[in-house]
Design an enzyme around this catalytic site. Structure first.
Site, PDB file in Angstrom:
ATOM      1  N   ILE A 182     -12.561  60.018 -57.921  1.00  0.00           N
ATOM      2  CA  ILE A 182     -12.438  61.048 -56.954  1.00  0.00           C
ATOM      3  C   ILE A 182     -13.335  61.268 -55.769  1.00  0.00           C
ATOM      4  O   ILE A 182     -13.151  61.397 -54.739  1.00  0.00           O
ATOM      5  CB  ILE A 182     -12.421  62.379 -57.715  1.00  0.00           C
ATOM      6  CG1 ILE A 182     -11.088  62.261 -59.009  1.00  0.00           C
ATOM      7  CG2 ILE A 182     -12.275  63.829 -56.881  1.00  0.00           C
ATOM      8  CD1 ILE A 182      -9.897  62.287 -58.182  1.00  0.00           C
ATOM      9  N   GLY A 183     -14.762  61.117 -56.096  1.00  0.00           N
ATOM     10  CA  GLY A 183     -15.675  61.272 -55.017  1.00  0.00           C
ATOM     11  C   GLY A 183     -15.558  59.962 -53.832  1.00  0.00           C
ATOM     12  O   GLY A 183     -15.618  60.218 -52.572  1.00  0.00           O
ATOM     13  N   LYS A 188      -6.082  74.920 -63.814  1.00  0.00           N
ATOM     14  CA  LYS A 188      -6.264  73.776 -64.109  1.00  0.00           C
ATOM     15  C   LYS A 188      -6.786  73.558 -65.452  1.00  0.00           C
ATOM     16  O   LYS A 188      -6.306  72.627 -66.306  1.00  0.00           O
ATOM     17  CB  LYS A 188      -7.104  72.887 -63.103  1.00  0.00           C
ATOM     18  CG  LYS A 188      -7.428  71.404 -63.348  1.00  0.00           C
ATOM     19  CD  LYS A 188      -8.070  70.816 -62.159  1.00  0.00           C
ATOM     20  CE  LYS A 188      -8.554  69.348 -62.531  1.00  0.00           C
ATOM     21  NZ  LYS A 188      -9.324  68.581 -61.633  1.00  0.00           N
TER      22      LYS A 188
END
Length: 326
Positions: A11-12, A204
């Site tokens: 993700i980063g 989430k």
């Protein structure tokens, strides 16, 4: 604007690649073969709409980068306390810490009024290490929605999604939130600034706290968990308990539990992150996703018997596998 992504894995790395392509001054902190590949060849992103490689400043020594305007944390929650000393050199007087970590955040009660204001959560911040070292006033909340993976060192494969919802713990539309949102949107990402970021955190979390441990215990994918009457019932009971905890804290759930489960079923034969970590021999995010909800239940006086049972089982499963030190 100087932006550092600390923990530039899937993700980063996706965020960093998109920002770098748009011309942002972005750096990444990573380690191992992934770091070496980025240093040698740049950071590659492979997506359905094409692929590209961008040069990024990559290091395993945050002190070499100096203070940043924004530090985006995309580590697993259990990895952050030990990383605090490495993160501190990135923080100057005006640095914003963007919390892109799954689960209940350590800063949850900062900016809230009432008897639990500024309560520290031992399950996600043992000893208040992050609260003391970072200070909750630095934090900008971020709920991460994209799915991505490290296909090979230095190469990120984007699967779906491009939204990073931002929100101040106080609910205000701050200049720092709007400035980061503009940078992300200029890079082709969606970055709405939400007045109630905790609501998104819980929606989430709702799926993660139930489907993740059940999948690691049963080795089943999302579609099978949702289709089987027994495991669907367990997940639903955990989610209803969690909803009661969240609502006792003022959270608004925009959909009902069955729609949330049906949405998970529609994802198909997906292996949850906790199941992937178990199979890969990596520590699992048990405390941030499940243990913290139990702690919140005890703080609010809301019983969570099914969640407590599953938490006990998954903690022992992790310990037997050597993946949970608690």
């Amino acid at each position: 604007m100087r932006i550092c992504v600390f923990g530039a894995g899937a993700i980063g790395g996706y965020m960093a690649a998109m920002l770098a392509r748009a011309g942002a001054e972005v750096s990444v902190v990573a380690r191992g073969p992934h770091l070496a590949a980025m240093q040698a060849r740049g950071l590659a992103l492979v997506a359905a709409e094409g692929e590209f490689t961008v040069p990024v400043r990559a290091t395993d020594d945050a002190a070499a980068l100096g203070p940043q305007d924004y530090v985006v944390l995309t580590l697993k929650a259990h990895s952050v306390p030990a990383a605090v000393p490495a993160i501190l050199p990135l923080l100057g007087p005006g640095t914003t810490l963007v919390s892109g970590v799954n689960g209940v955040p350590w800063w949850y009660f900062h900016g809230l009024e009432g008897p639990l204001a500024d309560t520290r959560l031992e399950s996600v911040d043992p000893g208040g290490v992050q609260w003391e070292a970072f200070g909750p006033e630095r934090v900008l909340g971020c709920v991460v929605y994209p799915a991505a993976e490290v296909a090979e060192p230095g190469v990120i494969r984007h699967v779906e999604g491009n939204r990073f919802s931002l929100g101040e713990p106080t609910g205000e539309r701050s200049a720092r939130a709007l400035r980061l949102a503009a940078a992300l949107e200029g890079a082709g990402l969606r970055a709405p600034v939400r007045p109630r970021i905790r609501d998104e955190i819980w929606v989430k979390l709702w799926g993660n706290l139930s489907f993740n441990p059940i999948s690691a215990l049963t080795l089943a994918t999302l579609d099978r968990i949702c289709a089987d009457a027994g495991t669907r019932g367990v997940a639903r009971a955990m989610m209803l308990e969690a909803q009661a905890v969240g609502e006792s804290l003022g959270v608004r759930f925009p959909i009902d539990v069955d729609r949330r489960i049906d949405g998970a079923a529609a994802v198909g034969a997906h292996r949850t992150s906790m199941l992937q970590d178990l199979e890969a021999g990596r520590p699992m995010e048990i405390d941030a996703l499940v243990g913290a909800v139990q702690e919140l239940g005890r703080l609010t006086g809301v019983a969570t018997p099914v969640l407590d049972t599953v938490l006990g089982l998954i903690r022992l499963r992790a310990r037997v596998a050597g993946l949970h030190p608690g």
